[in-house]
Design an enzyme around this catalytic site. Structure first.
Site, short mmCIF file in Angstrom:
data_model
loop_
_atom_site.label_atom_id
_atom_site.label_comp_id
_atom_site.label_asym_id
_atom_site.label_seq_id
_atom_site.Cartn_x
_atom_site.Cartn_y
_atom_site.Cartn_z
N ASN A 154 0.89 10.77 -28.40
CA ASN A 154 2.12 10.90 -27.63
C ASN A 154 2.40 9.71 -26.71
O ASN A 154 3.52 9.55 -26.24
CB ASN A 154 2.10 12.19 -26.80
CG ASN A 154 0.92 12.25 -25.85
OD1 ASN A 154 -0.23 12.11 -26.27
ND2 ASN A 154 1.18 12.44 -24.57
N GLN A 166 4.14 15.72 -31.79
CA GLN A 166 5.01 14.54 -31.89
C GLN A 166 5.46 14.25 -33.32
O GLN A 166 6.32 13.37 -33.52
CB GLN A 166 4.29 13.30 -31.33
CG GLN A 166 4.06 13.33 -29.83
CD GLN A 166 5.34 13.23 -29.02
OE1 GLN A 166 6.38 12.80 -29.50
NE2 GLN A 166 5.27 13.66 -27.77
N GLY A 207 3.68 23.71 -27.34
CA GLY A 207 2.48 23.09 -27.89
C GLY A 207 1.23 23.34 -27.06
O GLY A 207 0.14 23.52 -27.60
N THR A 210 7.19 39.96 -24.74
CA THR A 210 8.47 40.06 -25.43
C THR A 210 8.93 38.68 -25.89
O THR A 210 8.96 37.72 -25.10
CB THR A 210 9.54 40.67 -24.50
OG1 THR A 210 9.08 41.95 -24.07
CG2 THR A 210 10.87 40.81 -25.21
N CYS A 262 3.37 15.34 -18.94
CA CYS A 262 2.52 16.35 -18.30
C CYS A 262 1.67 15.76 -17.18
O CYS A 262 1.16 16.49 -16.34
CB CYS A 262 1.61 17.00 -19.35
SG CYS A 262 2.51 17.78 -20.70
N SER A 322 6.22 22.04 -30.81
CA SER A 322 7.00 22.37 -29.62
C SER A 322 8.44 21.97 -29.87
O SER A 322 8.73 20.80 -30.16
CB SER A 322 6.44 21.62 -28.40
OG SER A 322 6.85 22.21 -27.21
N ALA A 323 9.38 22.91 -29.78
CA ALA A 323 10.76 22.69 -30.22
C ALA A 323 11.48 21.60 -29.44
O ALA A 323 12.35 20.91 -29.99
CB ALA A 323 11.55 24.00 -30.14
N HIS A 324 11.14 21.42 -28.17
CA HIS A 324 11.89 20.45 -27.38
C HIS A 324 11.58 19.01 -27.74
O HIS A 324 12.22 18.08 -27.24
CB HIS A 324 11.69 20.69 -25.88
CG HIS A 324 10.34 20.37 -25.36
ND1 HIS A 324 10.08 19.25 -24.61
CD2 HIS A 324 9.15 21.02 -25.46
CE1 HIS A 324 8.80 19.21 -24.27
NE2 HIS A 324 8.22 20.28 -24.78
#
Length: 382
Positions: free
Chosen positions: A152, A180, A70, A238, A331, A200-202
């Site tokens: 968040n 979120q 994100g 990559t 963060c 954001s996948a996590h």
């Protein structure tokens, strides 16, 4: 027993995600930019994942750019809007995630853009009337509105479609940090006229280090990271094929069982609040975090007037007893400063109390609530 109440920071992975990532790591190791069969196989995994993820939002696959998460996605969009869309005015709020808040401060300094902050209510809600006042003030200029969907720290929910409609009325671009909400709330990008979202996948039981930016077709941005021509020239480097494949499984599973997850987590959050109010009647539910309509069902932010500890001390004591929660954004966990979100709307007296964020997932159990209440009582009496 370890208790994990910090799912707004990061979630445990679905077992199916681990299985898929392991499969890709073992079998699809070619560079997706290579033209041989190994490379084509890796490229196929990426594009199949892009297509399946896009379907969850009724978006076109070409509108999704894979990023490291994100923070990068927000930076890509905000920098791109100023540099390539000639945005002159940005309207945001002081309770945005730091990947937006700090980025806007830098853009203001480096590009001399006009940065306005919309007013907040006593609950930390964005004042939509004030948003319209600010939009009217800058009619004729290129405007970007950047407001997060779900906060968040306190879980306040922005009425995304309503704000998007307001922005369209004033011909303003609209970006929302949806980190979120993706995977937890349905987002129909055909129905909602928004220009940019991020994920954001996590945050929805996928791997760390992967996310995406949605950029509405017809809007032209350029790469924030220079190098090769990956991601249609919009994101050099990559691709992390295994992470992309894992994110696809995580988001697919999250939306497949969304209705069941919502029922369970609404029940869970209500039980958590009921039990903590029973044990500590004077607690404060910061913002709209105590609600299920204006507040996310995954987050509750609580002030403890009767506790003498500071935030850091209380967190440390909980950690020693096996409980993971937070004082706000992960963060900023190393910061000694008070939460910039709570500081924006709480009274000075309320800011003196320790306030903690508890965030839940389908992996949490009711037994954990009972154990946590026992631990919290012990700390209160120490």
């Amino acid at each position: 027993m370890k208790i994990y109440f910090d799912n707004a920071a990061s979630t445990p992975l679905y077992p199916e995600v681990i299985d898929r990532m392991t499969e890709v790591l073992n079998n699809t190791y070619g560079n997706p930019s290579a033209t041989h069969a190994f490379g084509r196989s890796a490229k196929s995994v990426i594009e199949s994942s892009r297509k399946n993820i896009a379907q969850q939002f009724k978006a076109h696959p070409s509108e999704l750019i894979f990023t490291s998460g994100g923070t990068e996605a927000n930076n890509f969009i905000l920098n791109g809007a100023v540099r390539y869309l000639n945005v002159e005015v940005i309207i945001s709020s002081v309770i945005e995630h730091h990947s937006v808040f700090n980025t806007l401060k830098i853009l203001q300094k480096e590009h001399s853009i006009i940065l306005e902050y919309v007013k907040l209510t006593e609950k930390g809600e964005v004042c939509l009337d004030n948003l319209q006042v600010l939009l009217q003030k800058y009619i004729g200029k290129n405007i970007l509105v950047s407001l997060m969907h779900i906060n968040n720290e306190i879980g306040n929910i922005l009425p995304l479609k309503e704000v998007a409609t307001i922005c369209k009325k004033y011909n303003a671009y609209f970006h929302s940090d949806t980190v979120q909400s993706v995977g937890h709330y349905p987002i129909d990008l055909q129905e909602i006229p928004i220009d940019f979202i991020t994920a954001s996948a996590h945050k929805f039981h996928g791997p760390k280090g992967i996310g995406f930016a949605f950029v509405r077709k017809g809007i032209t941005l350029h790469s924030l990271i220079t190098g090769g021509e990956q991601e249609k020239g919009l994101r050099a480097g990559t691709e992390a094929v295994h992470n992309i494949a894992g994110m696809e499984i995580a988001i697919t599973k999250s939306y497949e069982q969304l209705e069941k997850n919502i029922v369970y987590l609404k029940y869970y959050k209500n039980k958590f609040i009921t039990e903590i109010q029973k044990n500590f009647p004077d607690i404060l539910l910061n913002g709209n975090s105590g609600e299920l309509t204006k507040g996310a069902y995954t987050i509750v932010n609580i002030g403890f007037p009767s506790f003498k500890q500071r935030n850091d001390t209380l967190l440390f004591q909980l950690d020693l007893k096996g409980v993971a929660c937070s004082k706000g954004s992960a963060c900023q966990s190393g910061s000694v400063e008070k939460s910039h979100v709570l500081s924006a709307f709480l009274l000075a007296e309320q800011l003196q109390y320790p306030s903690l964020r508890f965030s839940f997932s389908v992996f949490n159990t009711e037994e954990e609530i009972d154990i946590f209440m026992t631990i919290l009582r012990e700390i209160a009496q120490s």
